[in-house]
Write a protein that holds these residues in place. Structure first.
Motif, PDB file in Angstrom:
ATOM      1  N   GLU A  17      37.412  -2.292  14.490  1.00  0.00           N
ATOM      2  CA  GLU A  17      38.086  -1.063  13.688  1.00  0.00           C
ATOM      3  C   GLU A  17      37.099  -0.102  12.715  1.00  0.00           C
ATOM      4  O   GLU A  17      36.960   0.932  12.967  1.00  0.00           O
ATOM      5  CB  GLU A  17      39.435  -1.179  13.300  1.00  0.00           C
ATOM      6  CG  GLU A  17      40.506  -1.457  14.134  1.00  0.00           C
ATOM      7  CD  GLU A  17      42.018  -1.454  13.392  1.00  0.00           C
ATOM      8  OE1 GLU A  17      42.010  -1.491  12.374  1.00  0.00           O
ATOM      9  OE2 GLU A  17      43.019  -1.780  14.344  1.00  0.00           O
ATOM     10  N   PRO A  18      36.488  -1.212  12.026  1.00  0.00           N
ATOM     11  CA  PRO A  18      35.526  -0.396  11.158  1.00  0.00           C
ATOM     12  C   PRO A  18      34.534   0.157  11.747  1.00  0.00           C
ATOM     13  O   PRO A  18      33.791   1.192  11.389  1.00  0.00           O
ATOM     14  CB  PRO A  18      35.134  -1.776  10.079  1.00  0.00           C
ATOM     15  CG  PRO A  18      36.231  -2.684  10.164  1.00  0.00           C
ATOM     16  CD  PRO A  18      36.736  -2.592  11.580  1.00  0.00           C
ATOM     17  N   TYR A  19      33.931  -0.561  12.910  1.00  0.00           N
ATOM     18  CA  TYR A  19      32.741   0.111  13.575  1.00  0.00           C
ATOM     19  C   TYR A  19      33.167   1.445  14.346  1.00  0.00           C
ATOM     20  O   TYR A  19      32.552   2.364  14.261  1.00  0.00           O
ATOM     21  CB  TYR A  19      32.267  -0.830  14.677  1.00  0.00           C
ATOM     22  CG  TYR A  19      31.903  -2.268  13.943  1.00  0.00           C
ATOM     23  CD1 TYR A  19      30.850  -2.319  12.833  1.00  0.00           C
ATOM     24  CD2 TYR A  19      32.439  -3.394  14.271  1.00  0.00           C
ATOM     25  CE1 TYR A  19      30.401  -3.372  12.097  1.00  0.00           C
ATOM     26  CE2 TYR A  19      31.964  -4.682  13.852  1.00  0.00           C
ATOM     27  CZ  TYR A  19      31.012  -4.763  12.836  1.00  0.00           C
ATOM     28  OH  TYR A  19      30.652  -5.787  12.064  1.00  0.00           O
ATOM     29  N   VAL A  20      34.462   1.203  14.920  1.00  0.00           N
ATOM     30  CA  VAL A  20      34.944   2.383  15.644  1.00  0.00           C
ATOM     31  C   VAL A  20      35.089   3.499  14.440  1.00  0.00           C
ATOM     32  O   VAL A  20      34.838   4.737  14.823  1.00  0.00           O
ATOM     33  CB  VAL A  20      36.211   2.063  16.250  1.00  0.00           C
ATOM     34  CG1 VAL A  20      37.195   3.365  16.740  1.00  0.00           C
ATOM     35  CG2 VAL A  20      36.000   1.087  17.506  1.00  0.00           C
ATOM     36  N   ASP A  21      35.732   3.159  13.354  1.00  0.00           N
ATOM     37  CA  ASP A  21      35.817   4.316  12.296  1.00  0.00           C
ATOM     38  C   ASP A  21      34.731   5.047  12.029  1.00  0.00           C
ATOM     39  O   ASP A  21      34.597   6.094  11.773  1.00  0.00           O
ATOM     40  CB  ASP A  21      36.706   3.719  11.114  1.00  0.00           C
ATOM     41  CG  ASP A  21      38.189   3.203  11.854  1.00  0.00           C
ATOM     42  OD1 ASP A  21      38.599   3.680  12.624  1.00  0.00           O
ATOM     43  OD2 ASP A  21      38.756   2.602  10.988  1.00  0.00           O
ATOM     44  N   GLN A  22      33.631   4.191  11.607  1.00  0.00           N
ATOM     45  CA  GLN A  22      32.390   4.616  11.265  1.00  0.00           C
ATOM     46  C   GLN A  22      31.999   5.522  12.564  1.00  0.00           C
ATOM     47  O   GLN A  22      31.164   6.538  11.901  1.00  0.00           O
ATOM     48  CB  GLN A  22      31.546   3.674  10.983  1.00  0.00           C
ATOM     49  CG  GLN A  22      30.092   4.394  10.235  1.00  0.00           C
ATOM     50  CD  GLN A  22      29.029   3.292   9.745  1.00  0.00           C
ATOM     51  OE1 GLN A  22      29.582   2.266   9.719  1.00  0.00           O
ATOM     52  NE2 GLN A  22      28.280   3.828   9.167  1.00  0.00           N
ATOM     53  N   LEU A  23      31.835   5.191  13.581  1.00  0.00           N
ATOM     54  CA  LEU A  23      31.313   5.888  14.699  1.00  0.00           C
ATOM     55  C   LEU A  23      31.966   7.185  14.913  1.00  0.00           C
ATOM     56  O   LEU A  23      31.421   8.298  15.141  1.00  0.00           O
ATOM     57  CB  LEU A  23      31.586   5.092  16.119  1.00  0.00           C
ATOM     58  CG  LEU A  23      30.412   4.181  16.308  1.00  0.00           C
ATOM     59  CD1 LEU A  23      30.715   3.180  17.652  1.00  0.00           C
ATOM     60  CD2 LEU A  23      29.102   4.860  16.888  1.00  0.00           C
ATOM     61  N   ALA A  24      33.266   7.164  14.789  1.00  0.00           N
ATOM     62  CA  ALA A  24      34.004   8.506  14.923  1.00  0.00           C
ATOM     63  C   ALA A  24      33.842   9.446  13.905  1.00  0.00           C
ATOM     64  O   ALA A  24      33.925  10.572  13.934  1.00  0.00           O
ATOM     65  CB  ALA A  24      35.795   8.037  14.809  1.00  0.00           C
ATOM     66  N   ARG A  25      33.641   8.823  12.380  1.00  0.00           N
ATOM     67  CA  ARG A  25      33.346   9.604  11.323  1.00  0.00           C
ATOM     68  C   ARG A  25      32.034  10.192  11.231  1.00  0.00           C
ATOM     69  O   ARG A  25      31.690  11.104  11.054  1.00  0.00           O
ATOM     70  CB  ARG A  25      33.660   8.795  10.151  1.00  0.00           C
ATOM     71  CG  ARG A  25      33.423   9.540   8.834  1.00  0.00           C
ATOM     72  CD  ARG A  25      33.900   8.644   7.410  1.00  0.00           C
ATOM     73  NE  ARG A  25      33.017   7.567   7.396  1.00  0.00           N
ATOM     74  CZ  ARG A  25      33.084   6.451   7.436  1.00  0.00           C
ATOM     75  NH1 ARG A  25      34.267   5.906   7.795  1.00  0.00           N
ATOM     76  NH2 ARG A  25      32.004   5.409   7.636  1.00  0.00           N
ATOM     77  N   ASP A  26      30.932   9.224  11.421  1.00  0.00           N
ATOM     78  CA  ASP A  26      29.675   9.370  11.350  1.00  0.00           C
ATOM     79  C   ASP A  26      28.555   9.592  12.410  1.00  0.00           C
ATOM     80  O   ASP A  26      27.600  10.291  12.364  1.00  0.00           O
ATOM     81  CB  ASP A  26      28.835   8.350  10.275  1.00  0.00           C
ATOM     82  CG  ASP A  26      29.480   8.292   8.833  1.00  0.00           C
ATOM     83  OD1 ASP A  26      30.013   9.288   8.438  1.00  0.00           O
ATOM     84  OD2 ASP A  26      29.394   7.139   8.429  1.00  0.00           O
TER      85      ASP A  26
END
Length: 300
Positions: A17-26
């Protein structure tokens, strides 16, 4: 036959989830220690001869002081660990599966940038596809460094927040907003096809080497022609997962077929063993055909 993904994106493992969240955000993220460093070293060793024989590229985009090698599964058995990395494929499916039945390899490429190479022009890889932008993601790339990445040796620069709908906005590029990806062999840099990026200038005294594994929607024409890169006599030695990523799977509706059937059949037999063409429709298409047949009194 490898599992075909539905239009609903698979749920990612909670650890991702942290990687998915950062990809979606940044629009990009780094997965540290995604593979053991020794495997990357073996891959680098396998590519050394190819780099030694390869000519330099032509043109400022590819880079006049840059060498590029394709068809990595043929150059090293260690490339499959990168291509079929389970966690990375989960992330790829999360972002691309809503728009396709399955994903495919867009490219497998090794890149060596010599000292003195200038920075690459900032660009978005999705622009190789002439479709609407900002509505979907067409691809997701993963850079695996073969040598450490740092700002002085040409580390990839990325512009956070330049992805998705932002890719349709002003094309003015502010260099000071770029972030150089610092990472070591064994780590992976993931970024969306809509993310603005480019290789940095190599101001060091050593060659910067890396591998790029690109995944795209399964119904697109890929950057690397898979059937020329991996003909059936070659692909039949691949694992089922690698063969499917390399194009040996039919994408509904009836795309990429051979004689009306899934091309994976060529990996276990030959054209003489093929049966008649077989429907491979999306659910809504199959329902429409069946409804029409019922209305006409014909068998569905």
């Amino acid at each position: 036959m490898p599992q075909i993904h539905t239009r609903a994106a698979d749920a990612c493992d909670r650890a991702l989830e942290p990687y998915v969240d950062q990809l979606a955000r940044d629009g990009w993220c780094i997965m540290p220690d995604a593979l053991p460093a020794w495997r990357i070293t073996r891959l680098d060793d396998d590519l050394a001869e190819g780099f030694g024989r390869a000519p330099y590229c032509h043109g400022p985009f590819y880079g006049e002081t840059t060498k590029r090698l394709g068809r990595l599964p043929l150059r090293s058995v260690h490339s499959e660990a990168l291509i079929c990395h389970e966690q990375i494929l989960e992330i790829v499916h999360h972002f691309l599966a809503p728009w396709c039945d399955h994903v495919q390899l867009n490219t497998t490429q090794a890149i060596a940038i010599d000292p003195g190479a200038p920075a690459q022009a900032p660009h978005r890889d999705q622009d190789m596809f002439h479709g609407p932008k900002g509505e979907m993601e067409y691809l997701l790339n993963v850079i695996w460094p073969l040598t450490p990445f740092h700002p002085d040796n040409g580390a990839t620069r990325l512009w956070p927040g330049s992805h998705g709908c932002a890719a349709t906005e002003s094309s003015i590029v502010h260099e000071e907003q770029a972030v150089a990806a610092v990472l070591a062999p064994g780590s992976a840099l993931l970024f969306l096809g809509s993310t603005l990026h480019g290789a940095g200038a190599n101001r060091s005294g050593s060659v910067r080497r890396a591998v790029v594994i690109g995944y795209s929607l399964g119904w697109l024409k890929p950057y690397e022609n898979p059937w020329l890169a991996y003909p059936p006599l070659v692909a039949r030695h691949f694992s089922p997962e690698l063969a499917a990523l390399a194009g040996y799977v039919q994408h509904r509706p009836n795309l990429g077929n051979f004689e009306g059937q899934c091309p994976s059949k060529l990996l276990t037999g030959g054209p003489e063993l093929m049966t008649g063409p077989r429907d491979a429709l999306l659910p809504e298409q199959a329902e429409m055909v069946e409804a029409y047949c019922r209305a006409q009194g014909a068998p569905g």
